[in-house]
Design a protein around this motif. Structure first.
Motif, PDB file in Angstrom:
ATOM      1  N   CYS A  31       0.821  -1.215   0.000  1.00  0.00           N
ATOM      2  CA  CYS A  31       0.000   0.000   0.000  1.00  0.00           C
ATOM      3  C   CYS A  31       0.853   1.262   0.000  1.00  0.00           C
ATOM      4  O   CYS A  31       0.458   2.289  -0.557  1.00  0.00           O
ATOM      5  CB  CYS A  31      -0.937  -0.004   1.205  1.00  0.00           C
ATOM      6  N   TYR A  37      -0.828   7.043   1.089  1.00  0.00           N
ATOM      7  CA  TYR A  37      -0.801   6.066   2.182  1.00  0.00           C
ATOM      8  C   TYR A  37       0.073   6.531   3.344  1.00  0.00           C
ATOM      9  O   TYR A  37      -0.334   6.461   4.513  1.00  0.00           O
ATOM     10  CB  TYR A  37      -0.319   4.717   1.661  1.00  0.00           C
ATOM     11  N   TYR A  42      -4.061   5.916   4.321  1.00  0.00           N
ATOM     12  CA  TYR A  42      -4.770   5.079   3.341  1.00  0.00           C
ATOM     13  C   TYR A  42      -4.446   5.614   1.951  1.00  0.00           C
ATOM     14  O   TYR A  42      -4.163   6.801   1.768  1.00  0.00           O
ATOM     15  CB  TYR A  42      -6.287   5.088   3.595  1.00  0.00           C
ATOM     16  N   PRO A  43      -4.456   4.741   0.932  1.00  0.00           N
ATOM     17  CA  PRO A  43      -4.049   5.171  -0.407  1.00  0.00           C
ATOM     18  C   PRO A  43      -5.079   6.085  -1.058  1.00  0.00           C
ATOM     19  O   PRO A  43      -6.283   5.967  -0.810  1.00  0.00           O
ATOM     20  CB  PRO A  43      -3.904   3.858  -1.183  1.00  0.00           C
ATOM     21  N   MET A  65      -3.057  -6.598  -2.547  1.00  0.00           N
ATOM     22  CA  MET A  65      -2.147  -5.620  -1.960  1.00  0.00           C
ATOM     23  C   MET A  65      -1.886  -6.021  -0.515  1.00  0.00           C
ATOM     24  O   MET A  65      -2.588  -6.860   0.048  1.00  0.00           O
ATOM     25  CB  MET A  65      -2.736  -4.206  -2.051  1.00  0.00           C
ATOM     26  N   THR A  92      -8.616   2.169   3.960  1.00  0.00           N
ATOM     27  CA  THR A  92      -7.723   1.465   3.044  1.00  0.00           C
ATOM     28  C   THR A  92      -8.466   0.348   2.328  1.00  0.00           C
ATOM     29  O   THR A  92      -8.392   0.219   1.095  1.00  0.00           O
ATOM     30  CB  THR A  92      -6.510   0.883   3.806  1.00  0.00           C
ATOM     31  N   LEU A  96      -9.354   0.086  -1.676  1.00  0.00           N
ATOM     32  CA  LEU A  96      -8.965  -1.058  -2.503  1.00  0.00           C
ATOM     33  C   LEU A  96     -10.177  -1.634  -3.223  1.00  0.00           C
ATOM     34  O   LEU A  96     -10.113  -1.977  -4.411  1.00  0.00           O
ATOM     35  CB  LEU A  96      -8.301  -2.133  -1.636  1.00  0.00           C
ATOM     36  N   VAL A 104      -6.500  -8.326   0.290  1.00  0.00           N
ATOM     37  CA  VAL A 104      -5.489  -7.576   1.033  1.00  0.00           C
ATOM     38  C   VAL A 104      -4.825  -8.506   2.042  1.00  0.00           C
ATOM     39  O   VAL A 104      -5.491  -9.236   2.783  1.00  0.00           O
ATOM     40  CB  VAL A 104      -6.093  -6.330   1.729  1.00  0.00           C
TER      41      VAL A 104
END
Length: 274
Positions: A31, A37, A42-43, A65, A92, A96, A104
């Motif tokens: 991530c 991130y 979080y991305p 991920m 996160t 995703l 994940v």
């Protein structure tokens, strides 16, 4: 079952070049490789979508991920002050899911208390944590591939404790990362595959050699240790596993400049073709 690699490469061009060099078409990306991130926890959704699209244009799938910052003891045990971290973990997973990442990988690493009676308190905290996390996973349609930490003084450390984690937190989206490292805890790495079966959401390819000293192991290249890698591949196929398998912990190079990752990918491809 597809051969993949772990990567934390932030530059999609370099990652694509690397995948082409070693001839793989699947990646489990950290991530932290995605903008946002490290800054927010979080991305960034758009950044992830762009990165994923670039990989897919090159014929490389990003179906998995890994949570780069392992959940802290505080959040796993539901301690006060960990609410923001839990929110970031949920965001996160939601991000995703919106980007189309299916799985994940997560390490729920918790130390066992010196007082064994307090271990059940740890499990109660873990249940509360997963109740929240799985709610996000189910809404986002993202599978949690839990990976044990192979040490006697960890709560989730072997096949038995992974089974307990799944039983106490039942969900179609709660599963495991299969790893031959279970051998370090005295578990049968082959029996574990049939035990987890359809709950295997991700897989590692790893070999180990038991040393003469108690609880000591040497990480070695695939096929050079105690693990029957071809047998694990056959068993994974037998239980219907269709995800990615990533080589890891490949030991030390025998010659300078040896690319063990490329060598492992070729080993897996050759073995799976038999």
């Amino acid at each position: 079952m597809r051969i993949g690699i772990h990567s934390s490469e932030r530059d999609h061009v370099k990652l694509i070049q690397h995948c082409r060099q070693i001839d793989v078409s699947a990646v489990c990306l950290a991530c932290l490789a995605i903008e946002g991130y490290n800054e927010k926890g979080y991305p960034d959704l758009e950044a992830l979508k762009v990165f994923k699209a670039k990989l897919e244009e090159a014929g490389i799938s990003l179906s998995a991920m890994i949570i780069s910052k392992w959940p802290s003891h505080a959040v796993l045990l539901g301690k006060p002050g960990s609410e923001k971290e839990l929110q970031s973990l949920c965001l996160t997973i939601e991000t995703l899911g919106k980007a189309g990442v299916e799985t994940v990988l997560i390490y729920p690493e918790v130390d066992r208390p010196v007082n064994r009676l307090r271990e059940e308190e740890c499990w109660r905290g873990i249940r509360r944590f997963y109740e929240v996390l799985l709610d996000s996973a189910e809404h986002a349609h993202v599978k949690l591939a839990n990976h044990a930490f192979y040490h006697p003084w960890k709560v989730i450390r072997d096949t038995k404790t992974l089974v307990r984690l799944l039983k106490e937190n039942p969900s179609p989206y709660n599963g495991v990362t299969y790893c031959q490292g279970l051998y370090q805890m005295g578990d049968d790495p082959y029996e574990a595959i049939t035990t987890f079966s359809e709950k295997i959401f991700m897989a590692h390819a790893r070999d180990l050699k038991k040393l003469r000293y108690p609880h000591r192991f040497e990480e070695v290249f695939l096929g050079e240790g105690d693990i029957d890698i071809p047998k694990t591949l056959r068993l994974l196929e037998a239980v219907g596993y269709e995800g990615i398998i990533c080589p890891e912990h490949l030991g030390a190079p025998k010659i300078e400049g040896e690319n063990l990752e490329a060598k492992a990918v070729e080993y897996l491809r050759r073995t799976m073709a038999r």
